[in-house]
Design an enzyme around this catalytic site. Structure first.
Site, PDB file in Angstrom:
ATOM      1  N   ASP A 283       0.854  -1.197   0.000  1.00 60.49           N
ATOM      2  CA  ASP A 283       0.000   0.000   0.000  1.00 60.49           C
ATOM      3  C   ASP A 283       0.891   1.248   0.000  1.00 60.49           C
ATOM      4  OD1 ASP A 283       0.874  -0.120   2.613  1.00 60.49           O
ATOM      5  OD2 ASP A 283      -1.088   0.257   3.521  1.00 60.49           O
ATOM      6  N   SER A 284       2.214   1.026   0.055  1.00 67.76           N
ATOM      7  CA  SER A 284       3.174   2.113  -0.149  1.00 67.76           C
ATOM      8  C   SER A 284       2.982   2.732  -1.529  1.00 67.76           C
ATOM      9  CB  SER A 284       4.609   1.605   0.016  1.00 67.76           C
ATOM     10  OG  SER A 284       4.821   0.452  -0.777  1.00 67.76           O
TER      11      SER A 284
ATOM     12  N   LYS B 246      -0.938  -9.465   2.670  1.00 71.34           N
ATOM     13  CA  LYS B 246      -0.226  -9.004   3.868  1.00 71.34           C
ATOM     14  C   LYS B 246      -1.163  -8.089   4.629  1.00 71.34           C
ATOM     15  CE  LYS B 246       3.064  -5.685   3.897  1.00 71.34           C
ATOM     16  NZ  LYS B 246       2.457  -4.719   4.860  1.00 71.34           N
TER      17      LYS B 246
ATOM     18  N   GLU C 270      -1.331  -5.566   8.379  1.00 69.14           N
ATOM     19  CA  GLU C 270      -0.561  -4.982   9.477  1.00 69.14           C
ATOM     20  C   GLU C 270      -1.198  -5.299  10.829  1.00 69.14           C
ATOM     21  OE1 GLU C 270       0.051  -0.780   8.900  1.00 69.14           O
ATOM     22  OE2 GLU C 270       0.882  -1.058   6.881  1.00 69.14           O
TER      23      GLU C 270
ATOM     24  N   GLU D 262       9.256  -4.191  10.657  1.00 63.85           N
ATOM     25  CA  GLU D 262       9.614  -2.883  10.097  1.00 63.85           C
ATOM     26  C   GLU D 262      10.118  -1.937  11.177  1.00 63.85           C
ATOM     27  OE1 GLU D 262       6.852  -1.099   7.339  1.00 63.85           O
ATOM     28  OE2 GLU D 262       7.903   0.824   7.398  1.00 63.85           O
TER      29      GLU D 262
HETATM   30  O1  KIV Z   1       3.507  -1.143   1.805  1.00 60.11           O
HETATM   31  C1  KIV Z   1       4.666  -1.579   1.778  1.00 60.11           C
HETATM   32  O2  KIV Z   1       5.418  -1.397   0.827  1.00 60.11           O
HETATM   33  C2  KIV Z   1       5.117  -2.350   2.931  1.00 60.11           C
HETATM   34  C3  KIV Z   1       6.561  -2.671   2.998  1.00 60.11           C
HETATM   35  C4  KIV Z   1       7.335  -1.481   3.290  1.00 60.11           C
HETATM   36  C5  KIV Z   1       6.828  -3.768   3.948  1.00 60.11           C
HETATM   37  O3  KIV Z   1       4.336  -2.647   3.775  1.00 60.11           O
END
Ligand code: KIV
Length: 297
Positions: free
Chosen positions: A50-51, A119, A121, A189
């Protein structure tokens, strides 16, 4: 050496990499060409993080990123992938409401986007319950503890986590609980390397570090950051392997100069009429146009 460069990356493959003490390589990607390059280079996991919100879409945090955005980018990455495992990152509020809602959203990554895993969080009791439910629904889950950017408002900024006893213990317990709930890997992280080393030793599943030192089973970076294709603040843990901003700026400036000075397009980049008809055809065209002009007067 378990890394053949040919075998399609699967979850059992990742466990073998950890068992044999080798490293798992992970980068983010959000589009087809980048994902194809990473895959061709032999990256093990492509994370559609989500980055994307910050790296590509210009938001200040990851919070505005929606399911639609994530599905769109994950589909592009999946189209490019030949070998790597593709993990789709569940965006803020896509797994915070009901359990049914969260399973539905996670399922969209698999069914609609073609990802191999999701993934998410956090490691609160409700998150752990969700991880169990997803695994039960055959959706592999990568956990994520330490600095969790979707908790930015609570954490008060992108700060290193777990530098003190209580918080370190919470992160440690969270990682263990994610493994117990059925996660196949966990991202650590922005935590001290000593804590990451301890977690890595205690877990059977691989740890993937970002700002967590060298002792994790694998490493992940945001691809735009490591390629120097980002502007603005860069965390200490980012190593820049290229300076794409410089390379792209030079190319764009050269283009602007060439166009302004009439050097582009040159003969090499232009099309021509066949030589034998060029003069004849232009004469005919002029004739035709003058006849049309005469008739319209
Ligand atoms: O959103 C992302 O790119 C991430 C990574 C930095 C682990 O969660």
């Amino acid at each position: 050496m378990v890394i053949t460069g040919k075998e399609r990356v699967s979850i059992p493959y990742l466990f073998r990499v950890k068992e044999q003490g080798e490293k798992i390589t992970v980068l983010t990607a959000y589009d087809f060409p980048t994902a194809r390059i990473l895959d061709d280079c032999g990256i093990d996991i492509i994370l559609v993080g989500d980055s994307v919100g910050m790296a590509v879409l210009g938001y200040e945090t990851t919070l505005p990123v929606t399911m639609e955005v994530m599905i769109h980018h994950t589909q592009a990455v999946v189209r490019a992938r030949r070998r790597a495992l593709v993990v789709g990152d569940m965006p803020f509020l896509s797994f915070h409401l009901s359990l049914a809602d969260s399973i539905f959203n996670a399922g969209r990554f698999i069914k609609e986007a073609g990802a191999d895993a999701v993934k998410l969080e956090g490691a609160s009791p409700r998150r752990l319950e969700l991880v169990e439910a997803l695994v039960e629904a055959e959706i592999p889950v990568m956990g994520h503890v330490g600095l969790t950017p979707q908790s930015i408002r609570k954490m008060g900024g992108f700060k290193v986590q777990g530098t003190e006893g209580e918080k370190a213990e919470e992160i440690y317990r969270g990682a263990l609980a994610l493994e117990k709930a059925g996660a196949f890997a966990v991202v650590l992280e922005s935590v001290p390397e000593e804590l990451a080393a301890e977690i890595t030793k205690s877990l059977k599943i691989p740890t993937i570090g970002i700002g967590a030192g060298p002792y994790c089973d694998g490493q992940v970076l945001v691809v735009n950051d490591m390629l120097g294709y980002s502007t603005g603040y860069m965390p200490k843990f980012v190593k820049k392997y290229a300076d794409l901003v410089e390379i792209i700026s030079k190319a764009v400036n050269d283009y602007i100069t060439d166009v302004r000075q009439g050097r582009f397009p040159d003969d090499e980049h232009s099309y021509h009429l066949k030589k034998e008809i060029a003069g004849y055809w232009i004469e005919k065209l002029k004739e035709k146009l003058s006849r049309t002009d005469d008739q319209s007067q």
